[in-house]
Design an enzyme around this catalytic site. Structure first.
Site, PDB file in Angstrom:
ATOM      1  N   LYS A 191       0.840  -1.189   0.000  1.00  0.00           N
ATOM      2  CA  LYS A 191       0.000   0.000   0.000  1.00  0.00           C
ATOM      3  C   LYS A 191       0.879   1.245   0.000  1.00  0.00           C
ATOM      4  O   LYS A 191       1.859   1.334   0.752  1.00  0.00           O
ATOM      5  CB  LYS A 191      -0.905   0.020   1.235  1.00  0.00           C
ATOM      6  N   ASP A 199      -0.348  -0.602  -4.586  1.00  0.00           N
ATOM      7  CA  ASP A 199      -1.741  -0.152  -4.640  1.00  0.00           C
ATOM      8  C   ASP A 199      -1.816   1.241  -4.047  1.00  0.00           C
ATOM      9  O   ASP A 199      -1.609   1.427  -2.842  1.00  0.00           O
ATOM     10  CB  ASP A 199      -2.623  -1.131  -3.862  1.00  0.00           C
ATOM     11  N   GLU A 242      -1.862  -0.628  -8.875  1.00  0.00           N
ATOM     12  CA  GLU A 242      -3.314  -0.720  -8.771  1.00  0.00           C
ATOM     13  C   GLU A 242      -3.914   0.649  -8.473  1.00  0.00           C
ATOM     14  O   GLU A 242      -3.459   1.344  -7.569  1.00  0.00           O
ATOM     15  CB  GLU A 242      -3.661  -1.716  -7.662  1.00  0.00           C
ATOM     16  N   ASP A 259      -9.079  -0.827 -10.271  1.00  0.00           N
ATOM     17  CA  ASP A 259      -9.816  -1.438  -9.168  1.00  0.00           C
ATOM     18  C   ASP A 259     -11.072  -0.625  -8.856  1.00  0.00           C
ATOM     19  O   ASP A 259     -12.153  -0.950  -9.322  1.00  0.00           O
ATOM     20  CB  ASP A 259      -8.913  -1.545  -7.936  1.00  0.00           C
ATOM     21  N   LYS A 306     -13.820  -7.510  -7.688  1.00  0.00           N
ATOM     22  CA  LYS A 306     -14.148  -7.772  -6.295  1.00  0.00           C
ATOM     23  C   LYS A 306     -15.653  -7.980  -6.202  1.00  0.00           C
ATOM     24  O   LYS A 306     -16.429  -7.156  -6.713  1.00  0.00           O
ATOM     25  CB  LYS A 306     -13.705  -6.615  -5.392  1.00  0.00           C
TER      26      LYS A 306
END
Length: 363
Positions: free
Chosen positions: A162, A190, A218, A243, A267
């Site tokens: 992250k 991400d 991402e 995403d 997702k």
């Protein structure tokens, strides 16, 4: 299998360490559980995390959508009329994708039980085992390097990092992690929408110049900034994964047609369940786009449903289903086996879930 009752409850599962991204901090999984009961005594299980900062869905909203709209549409219906029943979930209420996903997976669980087949075999049966990455939360470079090294020692060979809090530190964070874990392991990053397009291009080029070997980035920019996402994809030396920009099959199709990203992250909580997720996969197969299957911070019920899908479809080439291994305990009996990075799908009918410990049922 006639639907006779839909029960809701809550579970609380502490995380091993706090989960921190550019959008939020989480210390425990606090999810809504769905049980769909039939006249034959079968039970299908679903789960929804209230991830308001991403999906807009709160716990109260999930409960209200199911009780007020989805459950009344399903009660008395026969699960074996599956096409009609599963479409009712999507049409019963607009948005509310997490609520839809929880009910959708519970219905697939029941339908698999009715057919006496595991869901992954109903959907395609491409494989029985998959390998997930594990997420390192955003912290100081030194702490992130320690966390990444700990993941490697637990057997992980793909680390998802992250970034985005204080972007000036992002290159330093990745450099510290790469130095700690060596040159051979895969690193994914991400940004959770944290960068502007120009900032993203600059940072990604810096990472490439430092030879950090980043596999993919991402969601580098805001979810609605499709033109910004497209410009980053065109100029980035690192492949771009969409995403938060992808909720519906229509979102995914638009991004593929515009080549606004190189890959799509599916997702269940964003798209509304296994049924719409398969529509995204079908579009990806047409356009030759690879997909990642990811999760929010979720316990094993809903991640188990994602595992069933991942084991069914070869278009899913990357796995980010680490929710259960980020948890300190597992209250779910049955389902997929999570042995750190290695996940093996259940071969029991439906989803293979036998029960959930510690549910606090709602009146």
């Amino acid at each position: 299998m006639k639907i006779t009752k839909i029960c809701l409850g809550r579970i609380s599962v502490p995380l091993r360490v706090p989960f921190k991204t550019a959008l939020r901090r989480v210390d425990s999984v606090e999810d809504i559980i769905v049980e769909i009961h039939t006249a034959e005594g079968a039970v299908g299980y679903g789960e929804a995390p209230p991830t308001g900062v991403i999906t807009g869905d709160t716990a109260e909203g999930i409960i209200g959508a199911i009780r007020g709209h989805i459950a009344p549409a399903l009660l008395g219906r026969d699960v074996d009329d599956f096409e009609d029943v599963i479409k009712l979930v999507q049409s019963a209420v607009v948005h509310n994708t997490s609520a839809k996903a929880a009910v959708d997976m519970a219905l697939y669980d029941l339908y698999g039980q009715s057919c006496k087949l595991p869901v992954h075999r109903l959907l395609g049966s491409a494989r029985r085992t998959i390998t997930t990455d594990i997420t390192v939360s955003v912290n100081s470079p030194e702490e992130m390097a320690r966390d990444a090294l700990d993941a490697v020692q637990r057997g992980y060979d793909t680390i998802k990092v992250k970034v985005g809090i204080n972007p000036s530190l992002d290159v330093e964070r990745l450099a510290a992690i790469r130095q700690a874990i060596g040159p051979d392991l895969r690193l994914r990053i991400d940004a959770n929408q944290a960068w502007s397009p120009k900032e993203a291009i600059r940072i990604l080029n810096r990472m490439e110049e430092k030879d950090l070997s980043i596999e993919l980035v991402e969601q580098p920019v805001k979810a609605l900034d499709i033109e910004g996402l497209r410009s980053v994809t065109a100029e980035s030396p690192i492949p771009v994964l969409a995403d938060e920009s992808v909720f519906s099959p229509a979102d995914a199709l638009r991004i593929m047609q515009l080549h606004a990203a190189d890959m799509i992250n599916i997702k269940l909580m964003k798209c509304g369940g296994l049924y719409p997720a398969q529509q995204i996969i079908a579009a990806a197969e047409v356009y030759g786009v690879e997909c990642m299957l990811g999760c929010m911070l979720e316990a094993k019920v809903s991640v188990n449903a994602a595992v069933e899908l991942a084991c069914a479809k070869k278009a899913i080439t990357r796995i980010d289903l680490d929710g259960p291994v980020l948890c300190r305990e597992d209250p779910v009996i049955g389902g997929a086996v999570f042995a750190e990075k290695d996940i093996t799908v259940s071969n029991e009918p439906g989803m293979g879930i036998k029960g959930i410990e510690g549910i606090r049922y709602l009146d």
